[in-house]
Design an enzyme around this catalytic site. Structure first.
Site, PDB file in Angstrom:
ATOM      1  CG  ASP A 205      -0.786  -1.702  -2.145  1.00  0.00           C
ATOM      2  OD1 ASP A 205      -1.984  -3.030  -2.421  1.00  0.00           O
ATOM      3  OD2 ASP A 205       0.480  -1.901  -1.852  1.00  0.00           O
ATOM      4  CB  SER A 229      -1.894  -5.184   0.572  1.00  0.00           C
ATOM      5  OG  SER A 229      -2.095  -4.314  -0.120  1.00  0.00           O
ATOM      6  CD  GLN A 279      -4.921  -4.521  -1.768  1.00  0.00           C
ATOM      7  OE1 GLN A 279      -4.785  -3.674  -1.331  1.00  0.00           O
ATOM      8  NE2 GLN A 279      -4.051  -4.424  -2.857  1.00  0.00           N
TER       9      GLN A 279
END
Length: 290
Positions: A205, A229, A279
């Site tokens: 991430d 996110s 993502q």
């Protein structure tokens, strides 16, 4: 000191089992006020891995971030054993805080088997030993930043990053949405493949959605920029160790509607493609009045 920080991360991913399919995890403040998304990903994967036979390995994870997590409260992970077939197993994981879901995820597992193979080539970039770590900001530079950024930069991380093309974090310039970052956990950990996968989920991430900001001359440090996110997909391809250098290569094909899309490929230093990520994230410039 490095070993202590890595030990904290290992403990963070070692969840308390409350029932057959129910687990509880704690949070680590990394200076963001909210729970780091990678932590919830790693813990969700850790929970799911405890409900499958150890011969089955996670090969894909798909998750939606629904709410910001509270770092001062535990997170409960409810695992649904969706299916156990002859070769594949499927699990659904819901992360819950204060009675509300903060993440929905689906994870698939497979018994290892042989098959056809091909992969993308690793980009030709300098090795991590030939790159310098990003220097810390001076006290004068830190004082110019919002409090939330000062907290972020003031917390030690168990993961070391070395950027092939370092960015001026305070004064970013517009550049193509491509970057390459070497990373590794800063101390040796056990040989457990499940732990290495959970740690990679945690680390995956970092820097990902930031790639979508590069063409616009902004960063997470930019005043009035709001970033979060929205979802995360991760595929495991080949064995790896997170305590050895891995190259994370990013690109962002599009940004629109206050959202950016970023993709990543993770290579071992000998060129094997070990994982892939995608993502989408919120990238919003707030008005001056807010």
């Amino acid at each position: 000191m490095k070993e202590a920080h890595v030990g904290e991360l290992v403990d963070l991913l070692d969840l308390e089992r409350l029932e057959d399919n129910l687990f509880r995890g704690q949070s680590r403040d990394i200076g963001t006020h909210f729970v780091f998304g990678g932590q919830v990903l790693g813990q969700a994967l850790s929970a799911a891995q405890q409900t499958v036979d150890s011969t089955r390995e996670a090969h894909s994870l798909h998750a939606y971030f629904l709410r910001a997590g509270d770092i001062n409260a535990p997170i409960v992970y409810n695992v649904e054993r969706t299916r156990d077939g002859g070769t594949f197993s499927s699990r659904r994981v819901v992360a819950i805080q204060h009675g509300q879901p903060i993440l929905n995820g689906s994870i698939s597992f497979q018994v290892p088997e042989q098959g056809f193979e091909h992969q993308s080539s690793m980009p030709e970039v300098p090795m991590p030993e030939d790159l310098e770590p990003m220097p810390p900001l001076s006290p004068e530079q830190l004082a110019q930043l919002p409090t939330k950024i000062q907290r972020w930069l003031g917390v030690d991380t168990p993961i070391e990053f070395r950027h092939v093309w370092p960015q001026d974090r305070l004064h970013p310039t517009k550049r193509p949405p491509i970057q390459h970052v070497w990373f590794r956990v800063t101390a040796r950990i056990s040989d457990s493949p499940a732990l290495h996968r959970s740690m990679l989920a945690y680390a995956s991430d970092f820097n990902l959605i930031g790639t979508a900001t590069l063409p616009h001359g902004i960063s997470y440090y930019t005043d009035r920029v709001q970033m979060a996110s929205l979802d995360h997909a991760l595929w495991f391809h080949r064995p790896f160790r997170v305590d050895e250098w891995l190259l994370y290569s990013f690109d962002s094909p599009t940004a629109q509607g206050a959202r950016g899309l970023a993709r990543g490929q993770i290579f071992s230093r000998d060129g094997r493609l070990v994982a892939s990520t995608v993502q989408e994230g919120l990238i919003r410039l707030r008005p001056d009045s807010q």
